[in-house]
Enzyme design. Structure first.
Site, PDB file in Angstrom:
ATOM      1  N   ASP A  87      -5.900   8.639  -6.517  1.00  0.00           N
ATOM      2  CA  ASP A  87      -6.271   9.516  -5.400  1.00  0.00           C
ATOM      3  C   ASP A  87      -5.158  10.544  -5.258  1.00  0.00           C
ATOM      4  O   ASP A  87      -3.981  10.176  -5.220  1.00  0.00           O
ATOM      5  CB  ASP A  87      -6.421   8.683  -4.122  1.00  0.00           C
ATOM      6  CG  ASP A  87      -6.845   9.516  -2.894  1.00  0.00           C
ATOM      7  OD1 ASP A  87      -6.586  10.737  -2.853  1.00  0.00           O
ATOM      8  OD2 ASP A  87      -7.415   8.922  -1.959  1.00  0.00           O
ATOM      9  N   ASP A 131      -9.238  14.412  -3.516  1.00  0.00           N
ATOM     10  CA  ASP A 131      -8.872  13.041  -3.893  1.00  0.00           C
ATOM     11  C   ASP A 131      -8.999  12.881  -5.409  1.00  0.00           C
ATOM     12  O   ASP A 131      -8.042  12.540  -6.111  1.00  0.00           O
ATOM     13  CB  ASP A 131      -9.823  12.125  -3.088  1.00  0.00           C
ATOM     14  CG  ASP A 131      -9.989  10.709  -3.612  1.00  0.00           C
ATOM     15  OD1 ASP A 131      -9.510  10.380  -4.701  1.00  0.00           O
ATOM     16  OD2 ASP A 131     -10.618   9.903  -2.905  1.00  0.00           O
ATOM     17  N   HIS A 137      -6.158  16.003   2.206  1.00  0.00           N
ATOM     18  CA  HIS A 137      -5.896  15.985   0.760  1.00  0.00           C
ATOM     19  C   HIS A 137      -5.237  17.275   0.293  1.00  0.00           C
ATOM     20  O   HIS A 137      -4.401  17.254  -0.614  1.00  0.00           O
ATOM     21  CB  HIS A 137      -7.185  15.706  -0.034  1.00  0.00           C
ATOM     22  CG  HIS A 137      -7.544  14.260  -0.031  1.00  0.00           C
ATOM     23  ND1 HIS A 137      -8.427  13.704   0.874  1.00  0.00           N
ATOM     24  CD2 HIS A 137      -7.100  13.227  -0.798  1.00  0.00           C
ATOM     25  CE1 HIS A 137      -8.517  12.397   0.658  1.00  0.00           C
ATOM     26  NE2 HIS A 137      -7.721  12.075  -0.349  1.00  0.00           N
ATOM     27  N   HIS A 161       0.843  -1.193   0.000  1.00  0.00           N
ATOM     28  CA  HIS A 161       0.000   0.000   0.000  1.00  0.00           C
ATOM     29  C   HIS A 161       0.884   1.251   0.000  1.00  0.00           C
ATOM     30  O   HIS A 161       1.865   1.312   0.730  1.00  0.00           O
ATOM     31  CB  HIS A 161      -0.848  -0.080   1.269  1.00  0.00           C
ATOM     32  CG  HIS A 161      -1.803   1.029   1.481  1.00  0.00           C
ATOM     33  ND1 HIS A 161      -1.406   2.329   1.709  1.00  0.00           N
ATOM     34  CD2 HIS A 161      -3.153   1.053   1.509  1.00  0.00           C
ATOM     35  CE1 HIS A 161      -2.480   3.081   1.870  1.00  0.00           C
ATOM     36  NE2 HIS A 161      -3.552   2.334   1.762  1.00  0.00           N
ATOM     37  N   LYS A 183      -6.823  -0.330  -7.816  1.00  0.00           N
ATOM     38  CA  LYS A 183      -7.693   0.599  -7.092  1.00  0.00           C
ATOM     39  C   LYS A 183      -7.646   1.945  -7.806  1.00  0.00           C
ATOM     40  O   LYS A 183      -6.927   2.129  -8.778  1.00  0.00           O
ATOM     41  CB  LYS A 183      -7.291   0.688  -5.631  1.00  0.00           C
ATOM     42  CG  LYS A 183      -7.616  -0.606  -4.901  1.00  0.00           C
ATOM     43  CD  LYS A 183      -7.904  -0.406  -3.439  1.00  0.00           C
ATOM     44  CE  LYS A 183      -9.292   0.158  -3.237  1.00  0.00           C
ATOM     45  NZ  LYS A 183      -9.565   0.500  -1.830  1.00  0.00           N
ATOM     46  N   CYS A 222      -3.942  12.167  -2.843  1.00  0.00           N
ATOM     47  CA  CYS A 222      -2.987  12.088  -1.719  1.00  0.00           C
ATOM     48  C   CYS A 222      -1.796  11.199  -2.052  1.00  0.00           C
ATOM     49  O   CYS A 222      -0.685  11.411  -1.553  1.00  0.00           O
ATOM     50  CB  CYS A 222      -3.657  11.621  -0.428  1.00  0.00           C
ATOM     51  SG  CYS A 222      -4.201   9.899  -0.423  1.00  0.00           S
ATOM     52  N   TYR A 223      -1.992  10.206  -2.930  1.00  0.00           N
ATOM     53  CA  TYR A 223      -0.867   9.336  -3.294  1.00  0.00           C
ATOM     54  C   TYR A 223       0.171  10.070  -4.129  1.00  0.00           C
ATOM     55  O   TYR A 223       1.273   9.564  -4.330  1.00  0.00           O
ATOM     56  CB  TYR A 223      -1.349   8.055  -3.980  1.00  0.00           C
ATOM     57  CG  TYR A 223      -2.146   7.178  -3.042  1.00  0.00           C
ATOM     58  CD1 TYR A 223      -3.488   6.889  -3.294  1.00  0.00           C
ATOM     59  CD2 TYR A 223      -1.576   6.683  -1.871  1.00  0.00           C
ATOM     60  CE1 TYR A 223      -4.238   6.121  -2.420  1.00  0.00           C
ATOM     61  CE2 TYR A 223      -2.316   5.920  -0.981  1.00  0.00           C
ATOM     62  CZ  TYR A 223      -3.643   5.646  -1.260  1.00  0.00           C
ATOM     63  OH  TYR A 223      -4.384   4.903  -0.371  1.00  0.00           O
ATOM     64  N   ASP A 270     -10.617  18.419   1.804  1.00  0.00           N
ATOM     65  CA  ASP A 270     -10.346  18.301   3.226  1.00  0.00           C
ATOM     66  C   ASP A 270      -8.876  18.643   3.439  1.00  0.00           C
ATOM     67  O   ASP A 270      -8.120  18.749   2.468  1.00  0.00           O
ATOM     68  CB  ASP A 270     -10.695  16.904   3.767  1.00  0.00           C
ATOM     69  CG  ASP A 270      -9.928  15.799   3.089  1.00  0.00           C
ATOM     70  OD1 ASP A 270     -10.557  14.849   2.569  1.00  0.00           O
ATOM     71  OD2 ASP A 270      -8.675  15.870   3.064  1.00  0.00           O
ATOM     72  N   ARG A 297      -2.867   1.202  -4.467  1.00  0.00           N
ATOM     73  CA  ARG A 297      -2.661  -0.243  -4.607  1.00  0.00           C
ATOM     74  C   ARG A 297      -3.085  -0.618  -6.012  1.00  0.00           C
ATOM     75  O   ARG A 297      -3.953   0.039  -6.602  1.00  0.00           O
ATOM     76  CB  ARG A 297      -3.552  -1.025  -3.640  1.00  0.00           C
ATOM     77  CG  ARG A 297      -3.376  -0.731  -2.193  1.00  0.00           C
ATOM     78  CD  ARG A 297      -4.339  -1.565  -1.380  1.00  0.00           C
ATOM     79  NE  ARG A 297      -5.427  -0.795  -0.838  1.00  0.00           N
ATOM     80  CZ  ARG A 297      -6.468  -1.339  -0.187  1.00  0.00           C
ATOM     81  NH1 ARG A 297      -6.549  -2.644  -0.033  1.00  0.00           N
ATOM     82  NH2 ARG A 297      -7.405  -0.566   0.303  1.00  0.00           N
TER      83      ARG A 297
END
Lengths: 287, 408
Positions: free
Chosen positions: B248, B312, B322, B199, B245, B250-251, B319, B242
């Protein structure tokens, strides 16, 4: 424990206000019910009160904020005490054992459980619940469960990861025959959707832990390409195979490996151009 | 590279479902369509060069939050240090001055969170928690004053931290809490526990921790590099956390920041293998190892909320988490921050083995490789790839504590 927290008698409790200091950063405008509950909680903590109303209070707070780890800690310890007393009186109740397991799993602390079951077995050496609780024989069930999830969605990477876990973290080491079957299983799923990365990673992981070599995937990779199915995972797998052979001295495969990297970097997997150019460079540097 | 002006028409970049759709591929298609629509508009208007980071509206989003939060943020009541860190780090990245008043309030707020037994909790009266302590210490670094630094009770922090250590070498997050050990998975990534799925979030924490410990040679770096590369989405440009998936924002940091660290590790390994006299860096390794333009396209076009804050993916609400990590990812892709091997070698010769603090100071920016997509004013400040705190603030704090040696 059916009473909502408001119904308990709180008249003896003086709520303690939260001390954030003057003019704090990012102050949250709490819901009045949450503030009240936290006020009582601070008061009870100070007195070190462990009671039914304390337990209900923690449940109310968690309802508002499930991420309040301090409250969880208090709550779970209250629960363990509660269950201990209950099991002493009812050592053969299924629900109590299950509930205890749930708590222990949440606490991730099995150290108490061996001594706990030992105590019970001291009284009753054949208590089936206690013995079951001690064994870790999930493995057969786990594989069946995982297979169901993979059938449901072959792209479920978590399920593929769990499959690997169920096989290799099993106290029983898998045989070479079993691993061969797993590779075949993986290949059958690859064929259903060759652009799905999960079974590719899985199969390569299994091969790495067996006496097999990546060569066993060569036919699959080449046949996909010949059918006009372009999968960067298949091409990437060929790069790995060619690199292994190049290291053993094959100049022809070194060239093929380089060409495949170029194909990926410039046409079929452009987003990973830097990665494939690096792999090409590694191949080119093989003496 | 990049996607919008790349060699491939946008329509050809949709994921192939091999005529076998499942829930995962259906969700992926939906997300791709949302991002495609946004990218297509930019491509048709030819507006990539003028794309803007809405600096002021993001600053406002965060400064409003620092004043006070709506009651539905109660779900973060056990995360006050994280909120402070996310918000203050955003101000640092966007170059907005953190005033004396804000610093003062920050110091008071954090001071209420330290426990006498060591470590910091998520709110006043909350027991100490390792991740929260990390956020509190990072916040202190950002506040950056002697008063802030002196808040940390190092002796008790150390004692508490060692109490959390498990026999298998891992640490629990807090007494009675979840085990947090990093472990490399069969696909090359790192998961939260041995056997768990690899992850992005855990991979960053694991790799950064190993770099701090100086133990990166224990990892299979080639397969970690491959796994990390595989997570960049070919249409969206951002990263998933991952395989299979969804992308996003944040990644952009959690996975994006793996690359400067991998670059440093691979360069270190290459230099070790080289001839003693050969200090030449391998150009295939000593460079940003992912598609920087593509990541910036995703962040600037798909991750900005028009009212302020970052998100995201399209259609989600902003938020602070993020906002922090999208901007941290933007920073990581704009700036080429690298490890100074030459200086490391000479310091080694002079002073012997370097400790983790010394090594933190050896990261610096290679300004020859700045890459800012869109309007040049989109540039944000550089962030440290290990600590995710602005570079000058890392330097100031490490140097302060270096003057006050601590022995356990």
């Amino acid at each position: 424990r059916a009473m909502p927290f408001e119904n308990y008698d709180w008249s003896d409790v003086v709520p303690i206000e939260q001390d954030d200091g003057p003019d704090p950063l990012a102050q949250i405008a709490y819901d009045p019910e949450y503030s009240k509950a936290m006020g009582y909680f601070r008061a009870l903590s100070q007195k070190n009160e462990h009671s039914e109303r304390a337990l209900t209070l923690t449940e109310k707070i968690i309802e508002h904020n499930p991420a309040h780890y301090t409250i969880w800690y208090v709550h779970l310890n209250e629960e363990l005490d509660f269950i201990q007393k209950q099991v002493e009186q009812n050592p053969k109740n299924y629900q109590l054992w299950h509930h205890r397991q749930v708590i222990v799993e949440k606490l991730k602390d099995c150290s108490l459980e061996l001594s706990f079951t030992e105590e019970v077995l001291n009284d009753d050496s054949k208590n089936y619940h206690a013995w079951t609780y001690r064994t870790f024989n999930l493995w057969d069930n786990e594989l069946t469960f995982v297979e169901k999830l993979i059938e449901k969605d072959i792209r479920n990477n978590s399920a593929w990861n769990q499959r690997y876990f169920a096989i290799f973290h099993n106290p029983t080491k898998p045989s070479e025959e079993f691993l061969w079957e797993e590779v075949q299983y993986g290949i059958s799923k690859i064929k259903l959707a060759p652009n799905n990365i999960s079974p590719w990673n899985y199969v390569k992981g299994v091969i790495a832990k067996s006496k097999l070599k990546l060569d066993v995937l060569e036919e699959l990779c080449k046949s996909l390409y010949q059918q006009g199915i372009i999968s960067p995972h298949a091409l990437g797998c060929l790069v790995d195979i060619y690199e292994d052979r190049a290291k053993c001295g094959s100049i022809n495969e070194k060239e093929l490996g380089i060409q495949t990297c170029v194909l990926l970097a410039e046409q079929h997997d452009i987003i990973r151009q830097k990665y494939w150019n690096y792999r090409k460079h590694v191949l080119a540097s093989i003496a | 590279m990049g996607i919008i002006d790349g060699p491939c028409p946008l329509e050809q970049l949709f994921s192939k479902n091999d005529e076998y759709s499942t829930e995962s591929s259906t969700q992926q298609s939906k997300t791709e369509k949302l991002v495609y629509d946004l990218f297509k508009t930019v491509k048709e208007k030819n507006s990539l060069k003028t794309i803007r980071l809405n600096r002021n509206s993001h600053i406002k989003y965060v400064t409003d939050g620092l004043k006070g939060l709506h009651r539905h943020w109660v779900v973060l009541d056990a995360n006050k240090p994280w909120l402070c860190y996310w918000m203050l780090h955003v101000l640092d990245l966007l170059g907005h001055d953190i005033t004396q008043e804000l610093i003062s309030r920050g110091v008071t707020t954090i001071s209420k969170l330290q426990n006498v037994t060591g470590g910091f909790g998520g709110g006043p009266g909350q027991i100490s928690h390792a991740a929260v302590t990390y956020a509190a210490v990072n916040t202190i670094a950002i506040l950056g004053t002697k008063e802030a630094y002196d808040l940390i009770d190092r002796e008790n922090l150390y004692k508490w931290f060692m109490k959390l250590k498990q026999p298998d070498g891992s640490f629990i997050m807090h007494e009675g809490g979840e085990v947090d050990i990093r472990c490399q998975a069969f696909d090359g990534g790192i998961g939260g526990e041995p056997g768990l799925e690899a992850h992005g979030g855990y991979a960053f924490c694991g790799l950064a921790a190993m770099e701090i410990l100086g133990k990166t040679d224990l990892l299979d770096i080639p397969s970690l590099f491959r796994w990390a590369s595989s997570l960049q989405m070919k249409l969206e440009g951002g990263f998933q956390g991952r395989p299979n998936k969804l992308v996003d924002g944040c990644y952009s940091f959690w996975v994006g920041a793996l690359f400067p660290v991998l670059e440093a590790i691979m360069t270190r390994q290459q230099l070790k293998k080289n001839d003693a006299n050969c200090k030449e860096l391998d150009e295939y390794i000593a460079q940003p190892l992912f598609d920087r333009e593509a990541l910036q396209e995703y962040l600037l076009i798909a991750c900005q909320n028009h009212k302020g804050g970052l998100i995201d993916k399209p259609k989600r609400s902003p938020d602070y988490y993020h906002t922090c990590y999208c901007l941290s990812g933007l920073s990581t892709s704009q700036h080429h921050v690298i490890y100074d091997f030459e200086k490391a070698t000479s310091l080694n010769i002079e002073h012997g083995e370097l400790n983790a603090g010394d090594r933190s100071l050896l990261w610096f920016e290679d300004e020859t490789k700045i890459l800012v997509l869109g309007d040049p004013s989109n540039i944000v400040n550089a962030t440290h790839p290990i600590h995710n705190v602005a570079m000058p603030k890392v330097k100031k704090m490490v140097e302060y504590f270096r003057e006050k040696p601590f022995s356990s």
